[in-house]
Design an enzyme around this catalytic site. Structure first.
Site, PDB file in Angstrom:
ATOM      1  N   TYR A  24      -1.355  -1.018  10.416  1.00 13.18           N
ATOM      2  CA  TYR A  24      -1.466  -1.193   8.956  1.00 13.18           C
ATOM      3  C   TYR A  24      -0.185  -0.714   8.273  1.00 13.18           C
ATOM      4  CZ  TYR A  24      -3.678  -0.973   4.310  1.00 13.18           C
ATOM      5  OH  TYR A  24      -3.997  -1.152   2.980  1.00 13.18           O
ATOM      6  N   SER A  44       0.863  -1.184   0.000  1.00 13.82           N
ATOM      7  CA  SER A  44       0.000   0.000   0.000  1.00 13.82           C
ATOM      8  C   SER A  44       0.897   1.231   0.000  1.00 13.82           C
ATOM      9  CB  SER A  44      -0.883   0.021   1.256  1.00 13.82           C
ATOM     10  OG  SER A  44      -1.509   1.280   1.409  1.00 13.82           O
TER      11      SER A  44
HETATM   12  P1  NAD Z   1     -10.987  -5.629   1.277  1.00 19.46           P
HETATM   13  O1  NAD Z   1     -11.175  -5.399   2.708  1.00 19.46           O
HETATM   14  O2  NAD Z   1     -12.166  -5.666   0.378  1.00 19.46           O
HETATM   15  O3  NAD Z   1     -10.091  -6.936   1.029  1.00 19.46           O
HETATM   16  C1  NAD Z   1      -9.335  -7.534   2.009  1.00 19.46           C
HETATM   17  C2  NAD Z   1      -9.650  -9.005   1.926  1.00 19.46           C
HETATM   18  O4  NAD Z   1      -8.848  -9.700   2.880  1.00 19.46           O
HETATM   19  C3  NAD Z   1     -11.120  -9.294   2.286  1.00 19.46           C
HETATM   20  O5  NAD Z   1     -11.652 -10.212   1.365  1.00 19.46           O
HETATM   21  C4  NAD Z   1     -11.018  -9.941   3.672  1.00 19.46           C
HETATM   22  O6  NAD Z   1     -12.045 -10.858   3.950  1.00 19.46           O
HETATM   23  C5  NAD Z   1      -9.678 -10.626   3.553  1.00 19.46           C
HETATM   24  N1  NAD Z   1      -9.123 -10.959   4.851  1.00 19.46           N
HETATM   25  C6  NAD Z   1      -9.006 -10.163   5.941  1.00 19.46           C
HETATM   26  N2  NAD Z   1      -8.502 -10.856   6.969  1.00 19.46           N
HETATM   27  C7  NAD Z   1      -8.295 -12.121   6.514  1.00 19.46           C
HETATM   28  C8  NAD Z   1      -7.801 -13.308   7.112  1.00 19.46           C
HETATM   29  N3  NAD Z   1      -7.435 -13.327   8.393  1.00 19.46           N
HETATM   30  N4  NAD Z   1      -7.708 -14.426   6.350  1.00 19.46           N
HETATM   31  C9  NAD Z   1      -8.091 -14.426   5.048  1.00 19.46           C
HETATM   32  N5  NAD Z   1      -8.577 -13.318   4.433  1.00 19.46           N
HETATM   33  C10 NAD Z   1      -8.682 -12.189   5.174  1.00 19.46           C
HETATM   34  O7  NAD Z   1     -10.036  -4.517   0.776  1.00 19.46           O
HETATM   35  P2  NAD Z   1      -9.292  -4.268  -0.607  1.00 19.46           P
HETATM   36  O8  NAD Z   1      -9.303  -2.824  -0.770  1.00 19.46           O
HETATM   37  O9  NAD Z   1      -9.790  -5.133  -1.713  1.00 19.46           O
HETATM   38  O10 NAD Z   1      -7.809  -4.698  -0.192  1.00 19.46           O
HETATM   39  C11 NAD Z   1      -7.061  -5.714  -0.827  1.00 19.46           C
HETATM   40  C12 NAD Z   1      -5.583  -5.433  -0.586  1.00 19.46           C
HETATM   41  O11 NAD Z   1      -5.230  -4.176  -1.153  1.00 19.46           O
HETATM   42  C13 NAD Z   1      -5.241  -5.337   0.910  1.00 19.46           C
HETATM   43  O12 NAD Z   1      -3.956  -5.878   1.111  1.00 19.46           O
HETATM   44  C14 NAD Z   1      -5.204  -3.832   1.124  1.00 19.46           C
HETATM   45  O13 NAD Z   1      -4.408  -3.478   2.213  1.00 19.46           O
HETATM   46  C15 NAD Z   1      -4.621  -3.372  -0.202  1.00 19.46           C
HETATM   47  N6  NAD Z   1      -4.837  -1.954  -0.505  1.00 19.46           N
HETATM   48  C16 NAD Z   1      -6.098  -1.490  -0.756  1.00 19.46           C
HETATM   49  C17 NAD Z   1      -6.256  -0.133  -1.071  1.00 19.46           C
HETATM   50  C18 NAD Z   1      -7.592   0.458  -1.383  1.00 19.46           C
HETATM   51  O14 NAD Z   1      -7.692   1.683  -1.500  1.00 19.46           O
HETATM   52  N7  NAD Z   1      -8.641  -0.328  -1.560  1.00 19.46           N
HETATM   53  C19 NAD Z   1      -5.147   0.723  -1.096  1.00 19.46           C
HETATM   54  C20 NAD Z   1      -3.900   0.192  -0.819  1.00 19.46           C
HETATM   55  C21 NAD Z   1      -3.751  -1.153  -0.537  1.00 19.46           C
END
Ligand code: NAD
Length: 227
Positions: free
Chosen positions: A153, A140
């Protein structure tokens, strides 16, 4: 890589992970859609893949649970005999020092966002080496700049950046290991961003899940970039 390629995407029941799973399936991978929350969401992703002619299976596993992670990787190896791509996408946010996040709360975020990617890499390493596979970690922009009260985080994301270059050196040249550090990615249907929101992003727009999944595909289909 061999013909029947298998990709494991953690946290793939929704958001960025689900888009990555769909794109990998479109390019011929049998995709393991790992989830820990809603089974229905994960099944929807699998059904969408299958109805588009792809192959996928949902596997529940809390990636912070080392026994469950070991069982999941054993199950994948015995059912498919191969793991070619590991996408460490699962993460969860949490607050930080201003909210008095305690040791266990901090540790849980690291368990999901940093220790699990290490453990999965370790358990999949023999298969990945044999298959000249790929590890793609989702970091991220929070690895490099923070909002207040986001210590856990930020630490998980900073850690996964460092884990990426460490693994790349250890597992190269057989396994190419990279991470993607998204900025703001829209994972919902919300579209009403203000001009101030958009202006805060150099590209002038909030990203979408395809912006990230297409980078994953690029990293899977090249053989030079690592670490
Ligand atoms: P999201 O919350 O929709 O996805 C996170 C996923 O991880 C979910 O499906 C959740 O159920 C799963 N998860 C959480 N804990 C878990 C566990 N213990 N075991 C198995 N699965 C688990 O969010 P997203 O935005 O799709 O994020 C996906 C990735 O992208 C993450 O690593 C997040 O940090 C990163 N990210 C997202 C953004 C954004 O703006 N959306 C920005 C930077 C980084």
């Amino acid at each position: 890589m061999q013909e029947m390629k298998t990709a494991l995407v953690t946290g793939a029941g929704r958001g960025i992970g689900s888009e990555i799973a769909k794109n990998l399936a479109e390019s011929g991978f049998y995709v393991i859609v790992n989830y820990n929350g809603s089974r229905e969401n994960a099944e929807n992703v699998v059904n969408e893949i299958i109805s588009s002619g792809g192959r996928a299976k949902a596997l529940q596993c809390n990636v912070s649970d080392t026994d469950a992670v070991a069982k999941m990787t054993d199950d994948i190896k015995s059912e498919f005999g191969t793991i070619d791509v590991l996408v460490n996408n699962a993460c969860r946010g949490n607050n930080g020092i201003l909210s008095n996040l305690d040791y266990d709360g901090f540790d849980y975020v690291l368990s999901v966002g940093l220790k699990a990617p290490y453990e999965l890499s370790r358990l999949c390493k023999d298969e990945l080496i044999k298959n000249k596979g790929r590890i793609i970690n989702i970091a991220s922009s929070r690895a490099f700049q923070s909002e207040p009260d986001s210590e856990a985080y930020a630490s998980a994301k900073g850690g996964i950046v460092a884990l990426t270059h460490a693994l790349a050196i250890s597992l190269g040249p057989h396994v190419l290991v990279n991470c993607i550090a998204p900025g703001w990615i829209n994972v919902s249907d919300y579209e009403n961003y203000t001009e101030t929101d958009k202006a805060a992003i150099p590209a002038g727009k909030v990203g979408n899940t395809k912006d990230i999944s297409s980078m994953v595909m690029y990293l899977c289909n090249q053989d030079f970039i690592t670490g």
